[in-house]
Design a protein around this motif. Structure first.
Motif, short mmCIF file in Angstrom:
data_model
loop_
_atom_site.label_atom_id
_atom_site.label_comp_id
_atom_site.label_asym_id
_atom_site.label_seq_id
_atom_site.Cartn_x
_atom_site.Cartn_y
_atom_site.Cartn_z
N PRO A 141 -2.09 11.85 -2.91
CA PRO A 141 -1.97 10.98 -1.51
C PRO A 141 -0.43 10.57 -1.18
O PRO A 141 -0.06 10.45 0.07
CB PRO A 141 -2.60 9.67 -1.95
CG PRO A 141 -3.45 10.14 -3.18
CD PRO A 141 -2.71 11.20 -3.95
N SER A 142 0.38 10.59 -2.07
CA SER A 142 1.99 10.11 -1.76
C SER A 142 2.51 11.41 -1.25
O SER A 142 3.32 11.08 -0.26
CB SER A 142 2.58 9.78 -3.15
OG SER A 142 2.08 8.74 -3.66
N ILE B 177 1.68 2.12 -5.54
CA ILE B 177 0.29 1.15 -5.74
C ILE B 177 0.40 0.06 -6.39
O ILE B 177 -0.35 -0.81 -6.00
CB ILE B 177 -0.62 2.26 -6.08
CG1 ILE B 177 -0.63 2.83 -7.44
CG2 ILE B 177 -1.14 3.37 -4.96
CD1 ILE B 177 -1.62 3.51 -7.82
N GLN B 178 1.11 -0.06 -7.42
CA GLN B 178 1.32 -1.18 -8.16
C GLN B 178 2.50 -2.33 -7.78
O GLN B 178 3.49 -2.10 -7.48
CB GLN B 178 1.88 -0.95 -9.59
CG GLN B 178 0.56 0.12 -10.34
CD GLN B 178 1.16 0.27 -11.86
OE1 GLN B 178 1.82 -0.85 -12.38
NE2 GLN B 178 0.98 1.37 -12.15
N ASN C 122 -1.42 5.74 6.23
CA ASN C 122 -0.37 5.07 5.41
C ASN C 122 1.22 5.01 6.30
O ASN C 122 2.01 4.11 6.14
CB ASN C 122 -0.39 5.26 4.01
CG ASN C 122 -1.46 4.46 3.19
OD1 ASN C 122 -1.25 3.29 3.55
ND2 ASN C 122 -2.08 5.29 2.36
N PRO D 261 0.93 1.25 -0.38
CA PRO D 261 0.06 1.95 0.16
C PRO D 261 -1.45 1.43 0.10
O PRO D 261 -1.81 1.04 -0.92
CB PRO D 261 0.07 3.50 -0.34
CG PRO D 261 0.73 3.38 -1.51
CD PRO D 261 1.43 2.04 -1.39
N ALA D 262 -2.32 1.66 1.21
CA ALA D 262 -3.62 1.33 1.05
C ALA D 262 -4.50 2.45 0.89
O ALA D 262 -4.02 3.49 0.85
CB ALA D 262 -4.26 0.50 2.48
N ARG D 263 -5.72 2.03 0.83
CA ARG D 263 -6.69 3.28 0.24
C ARG D 263 -6.90 4.05 2.03
O ARG D 263 -7.92 3.52 2.48
CB ARG D 263 -8.09 2.81 -0.22
CG ARG D 263 -7.84 2.52 -1.65
CD ARG D 263 -9.14 2.32 -2.37
NE ARG D 263 -8.74 1.90 -3.85
CZ ARG D 263 -8.94 2.80 -4.66
NH1 ARG D 263 -9.03 4.40 -4.47
NH2 ARG D 263 -8.89 2.53 -5.97
N ALA D 264 -6.26 4.49 2.27
CA ALA D 264 -6.20 5.16 3.67
C ALA D 264 -5.81 6.66 3.95
O ALA D 264 -5.08 7.04 2.80
CB ALA D 264 -5.62 4.48 4.81
N SER D 265 -5.83 7.46 4.91
CA SER D 265 -5.06 8.72 4.94
C SER D 265 -3.70 8.67 4.83
O SER D 265 -3.09 7.57 5.11
CB SER D 265 -5.69 9.22 6.32
OG SER D 265 -4.99 8.67 7.53
N THR E 83 1.46 11.54 2.54
CA THR E 83 2.15 10.44 3.26
C THR E 83 3.52 10.73 3.49
O THR E 83 4.04 10.76 4.74
CB THR E 83 2.10 9.03 2.60
OG1 THR E 83 0.60 8.67 2.39
CG2 THR E 83 2.69 7.96 3.25
#
Length: 359
Positions: free
Chosen positions: A259-260, A206-207, A233, A225-229, A263
């Motif tokens: 989240p990772s 994310i950075q 992503n 990644p975006a703020r998404a499912s 994904t």
């Protein structure tokens, strides 16, 4: 200011949660004829060290008594036991910081990292290596070639973690690999995967700055990644990287972030391999149907096992992995507390602390 001398055993001690201090401890002695005494030259700061400092424990390992921090170290042998034959005083070594019982089924099967009697540095109640002198079994000290620096030697530990993860992923030449998380271990997973012959290595974080560093270091592609499912992503990652709908041969999570992980199981191909290398919350939600329908082989990865440290040294010695690029800087031992604050704040990649006798 705490002063240290050439024979100092000044140690950086976690007294209790959020409370660290410097303490001059007795210089250790060699109790086993197979042990050696090592003067610690450099120690890297690991996320687990910071976690113990901030939270006072990791899982069932709770700090109940003052404990010396640190386990990513390299040093110089200053004395050896009477039966030591592999190393001698003056040798520069990378220290493998966990010592198993060598007798249980896990040890005898070559999986000593799973030994229930493991004594691991800076894991309660075992003291770590942020100290002047440290005793270790000779067979867990790895000589550094003349052209490999002691600073590089301190990074053999996280590199061995990455070696073990990539072995678990069964990476083969020409394969495609996605690594979630661009911290030190994630970055080193990218480098080891490249050394194993992977043709596509994607670093996701994310950075943005970390992803940019990853592509300059070892990754062939970067992804933010975006703020998404997780599914959304994954679809974007596969499209942007050019992996199509098939997915990656192997996906490594080196982040521990939910989240990772979500994904990852949408990114890995049918019949592919997923390896969990990062530690996070004890319980998470993940797409179990994707795991089942695609017949994904899912594996955990814990520390390192037989041959991993040796291979890590070989990768650095041969130039296949350039760990020097990960070193943000080196600080004096007396500045250890400030260095921990910097790592907590996410500054840099890998900060090294010089031993108290290193001038």
């Amino acid at each position: 200011m705490v002063e240290s001398k050439g024979e100092s055993n000044l140690s950086f001690v976690l007294a209790k949660r959020l409370d660290v201090k410097f303490e001059e401890r007795p210089k250790p002695t060699i109790d086993s004829p197979y042990d050696v005494l090592v003067a610690i030259n450099y120690t890297g700061i690991c996320g687990s060290d910071v976690h113990y400092w901030q939270h006072g424990g990791i899982g069932s390992f709770i700090v109940q008594e003052p404990m010396v921090l640190g386990h990513e170290s390299a040093g110089t042998i200053v004395a050896v036991g009477s039966k030591v034959s592999r190393v001698q005083p003056g040798d520069r070594v990378a220290l493998e910081p966990g010592y198993p019982c060598r007798r249980c089924p896990a040890c005898l099967s070559g999986h000593y990292n799973l030994c229930p009697e493991m004594r691991f540095a800076a894991t309660p109640p075992i003291d770590g290596t942020l100290t002047g002198f440290y005793t270790a079994p000779e067979d867990f000290c790895y000589k550094l070639p003349a052209h490999v620096s002691l600073q590089e030697g301190a990074l053999i530990e996280p590199l061995a973690v990455a070696v073990h993860i990539v072995k678990q992923a069964e990476i083969k030449p020409g394969q495609t690999v996605v690594v979630m998380g661009a911290g030190p271990v994630g970055l080193l997973c990218c480098a080891v995967a490249r050394a194993y012959g992977a043709s596509v290595v994607v670093s996701s974080d994310i950075q943005e700055a970390r992803v940019q560093f990853a592509t300059s270091f070892a990754a062939t592609h970067g992804f933010i990644p975006a703020r998404a499912s997780g599914e959304e992503n994954a679809a974007r990652l596969l499209k942007e990287v050019g992996l199509g709908e098939e997915g990656a041969d192997a996906v490594i999570d080196a982040s521990g972030a939910e989240p990772s992980i979500q994904t990852s199981l949408h990114v890995v191909r049918r019949g592919g391999v997923y390896v969990q290398g990062g530690m996070g919350k004890a319980d998470i939600t993940f797409p179990i149907m994707a795991l089942c329908i695609k017949e994904v082989t899912a594996k955990g990865s814990f520390r390192y096992g037989s041959g991993d440290y040796k291979l890590a040294v070989d990768l650095v010695s041969s130039g296949k992995v350039d760990v020097k690029k990960l070193i943000t800087g080196t600080v004096r031992f007396e500045e250890a507390a400030q260095a921990f604050e910097a790592v907590k704040a996410g500054k840099g990649i890998k900060v090294l602390i010089a031993g108290p006798n290193e001038k």
